[in-house]
Design a protein around this motif. Sequence first.
Motif, PDB file in Angstrom:
ATOM      1  N   ALA A  57       0.805  -1.260   0.078  1.00  0.00           N
ATOM      2  CA  ALA A  57      -0.010  -0.022   0.047  1.00  0.00           C
ATOM      3  C   ALA A  57       0.803   1.144  -0.209  1.00  0.00           C
ATOM      4  O   ALA A  57       0.429   2.403  -0.180  1.00  0.00           O
ATOM      5  N   PHE A  58       2.067   1.176   0.371  1.00  0.00           N
ATOM      6  CA  PHE A  58       3.065   2.375   0.481  1.00  0.00           C
ATOM      7  C   PHE A  58       3.938   2.484  -1.039  1.00  0.00           C
ATOM      8  O   PHE A  58       4.521   3.533  -0.991  1.00  0.00           O
ATOM      9  N   GLY A  59       3.652   1.621  -2.060  1.00  0.00           N
ATOM     10  CA  GLY A  59       4.283   1.903  -3.366  1.00  0.00           C
ATOM     11  C   GLY A  59       5.356   0.892  -3.464  1.00  0.00           C
ATOM     12  O   GLY A  59       6.149   0.887  -4.513  1.00  0.00           O
ATOM     13  N   ASN A  60       5.822   0.248  -2.357  1.00  0.00           N
ATOM     14  CA  ASN A  60       7.062  -0.804  -2.530  1.00  0.00           C
ATOM     15  C   ASN A  60       6.570  -2.076  -3.211  1.00  0.00           C
ATOM     16  O   ASN A  60       5.728  -2.625  -3.201  1.00  0.00           O
ATOM     17  N   VAL A  61       7.652  -2.404  -4.055  1.00  0.00           N
ATOM     18  CA  VAL A  61       7.463  -3.941  -4.992  1.00  0.00           C
ATOM     19  C   VAL A  61       8.114  -4.774  -4.063  1.00  0.00           C
ATOM     20  O   VAL A  61       9.246  -4.841  -3.612  1.00  0.00           O
ATOM     21  N   LEU A 155       0.039  10.393  -1.893  1.00  0.00           N
ATOM     22  CA  LEU A 155      -1.233   9.628  -1.884  1.00  0.00           C
ATOM     23  C   LEU A 155      -1.746   9.920  -3.449  1.00  0.00           C
ATOM     24  O   LEU A 155      -2.054   8.844  -4.075  1.00  0.00           O
ATOM     25  N   GLN A 156      -1.757  11.013  -3.846  1.00  0.00           N
ATOM     26  CA  GLN A 156      -2.216  11.348  -5.101  1.00  0.00           C
ATOM     27  C   GLN A 156      -1.354  10.605  -6.177  1.00  0.00           C
ATOM     28  O   GLN A 156      -1.831  10.143  -7.230  1.00  0.00           O
ATOM     29  N   ALA A 157      -0.064  11.184  -6.064  1.00  0.00           N
ATOM     30  CA  ALA A 157       0.915  10.899  -7.318  1.00  0.00           C
ATOM     31  C   ALA A 157       1.024   9.034  -7.047  1.00  0.00           C
ATOM     32  O   ALA A 157       1.472   8.491  -8.150  1.00  0.00           O
ATOM     33  N   GLY A 158       0.959   8.340  -5.998  1.00  0.00           N
ATOM     34  CA  GLY A 158       1.312   7.121  -6.040  1.00  0.00           C
ATOM     35  C   GLY A 158      -0.123   6.261  -6.264  1.00  0.00           C
ATOM     36  O   GLY A 158       0.050   4.982  -6.391  1.00  0.00           O
ATOM     37  N   VAL A 163      -0.480   2.655  -4.234  1.00  0.00           N
ATOM     38  CA  VAL A 163      -0.241   3.553  -3.067  1.00  0.00           C
ATOM     39  C   VAL A 163      -1.805   3.388  -2.583  1.00  0.00           C
ATOM     40  O   VAL A 163      -2.656   4.001  -3.420  1.00  0.00           O
ATOM     41  N   ASP A 164      -2.419   2.968  -1.466  1.00  0.00           N
ATOM     42  CA  ASP A 164      -3.571   3.036  -1.085  1.00  0.00           C
ATOM     43  C   ASP A 164      -3.723   3.183   0.389  1.00  0.00           C
ATOM     44  O   ASP A 164      -3.399   2.079   1.294  1.00  0.00           O
TER      45      ASP A 164
END
Length: 403
Positions: A57-61, A155-158, A163-164
């Motif tokens: 949810a934080f954009g990490n893969v 949050l918007q860019a991700g 990102v959630d």
Amino acid sequence: MQIDPQRIRSDIATIARFTETPGAGATRPTFSDAWRQARDYVIEQAKNIGCQIRIDAFGNVHARPSTLSWDTRAWLCGSHIDTVPHGGDYDGVAGIVIALEILRADPSAPLELILFAEEEGPTFGLGMMGSRGWVGELADDPLTNLRNKQGQNYLQAGAPHGVDPNRFASDRINPAHYRGLIEVHIEQGPGMWKNDQPIAVVRAIAGRRQYRCTLHGVANHAGSTTMADRHDALAGAATLILQFEGIARGLSPEAVMTVGRINCKPNAVNVIPDEVEFTLDFRAPENELLQRGHEQIQEQITTVASKRGLRCELVQTEDQPAVAMSGDIRRELTRASAKHLGHPAPITVSGALHDSAIIAPHVPTAMLFVASKDGISHNPAEFSRVEDIALAARIVSDVVRTA
């Protein structure tokens, strides 16, 4: 299958092509098109190996072998692919391609590749946001108030990249799922290259304290005011800048202090400056050194201001403690390095911050450094030998398979 330097070279060259500034270094702001292309390349390569992919949810893969369930204890290995503007091709990327290559060489390795989002900091003005979020140490304010050059917050860019905020609580790190994190990174300093050390084991990541200091004097005529009658804020700042160098040298060979930004008012050729604001970046590998340095900084500023008839303000803007690396993992890295080098790798300290500093309080963590040519980093001239990167991959693979 063996670790293959040519595959590593190809990965680095391919990721380097994903940049907003072709021909002028790597520019990959987090969540930009160039960053997404590089991220998708890593995901594609991991899928080709047979890995399953999860984007938290934080954009990490996260990528694991399909035979390794997400709740099975595994090693973490990875870094980041975002860059500073006009950066180099190896910073962060070396750690990512090492994890890929270990999984290629052993598709059943108990290893989870992790690609952290927004490590560097220039995109939103705060570094290591992906790792901070994953461990639950990122407050709502940076996520919603800090904005990129398009005016979007994290949050918007991700959002298009996973990102959630609705999944923040459920997606936070579960330490029970990990045996430890090993991050391989280029040194970003000249020590290893000068001493012909291809790799080194990191014993600690230096802590960082940052300050904003303002000195207030009296503006006056540059020709009519005698030297004895001046309250020159810039002269006071100049005195302090030189004294900070002395404080750092006196604390430890591994302590550093840097005044990186200075603003002077009224900034006129014939007026004595009445206000100077400057920043101070102070780093050391032990918290006791950080505290001693902090006290000496305060004392020197007060003393210089008093002698020159200045008013001073000192604001501490950051306090990142020093982080010791896991002794157990360091010993395993040292053992494996002796096997592959013929002698134990040297021990060093990281002056730069990394995602490892954020993860270490939650999961046993260690770092392995690869030499940087002439210590150049955050620069298109950044270079590390692919043979050294492959050596680091073999060492990490040895630890992952045997420790």
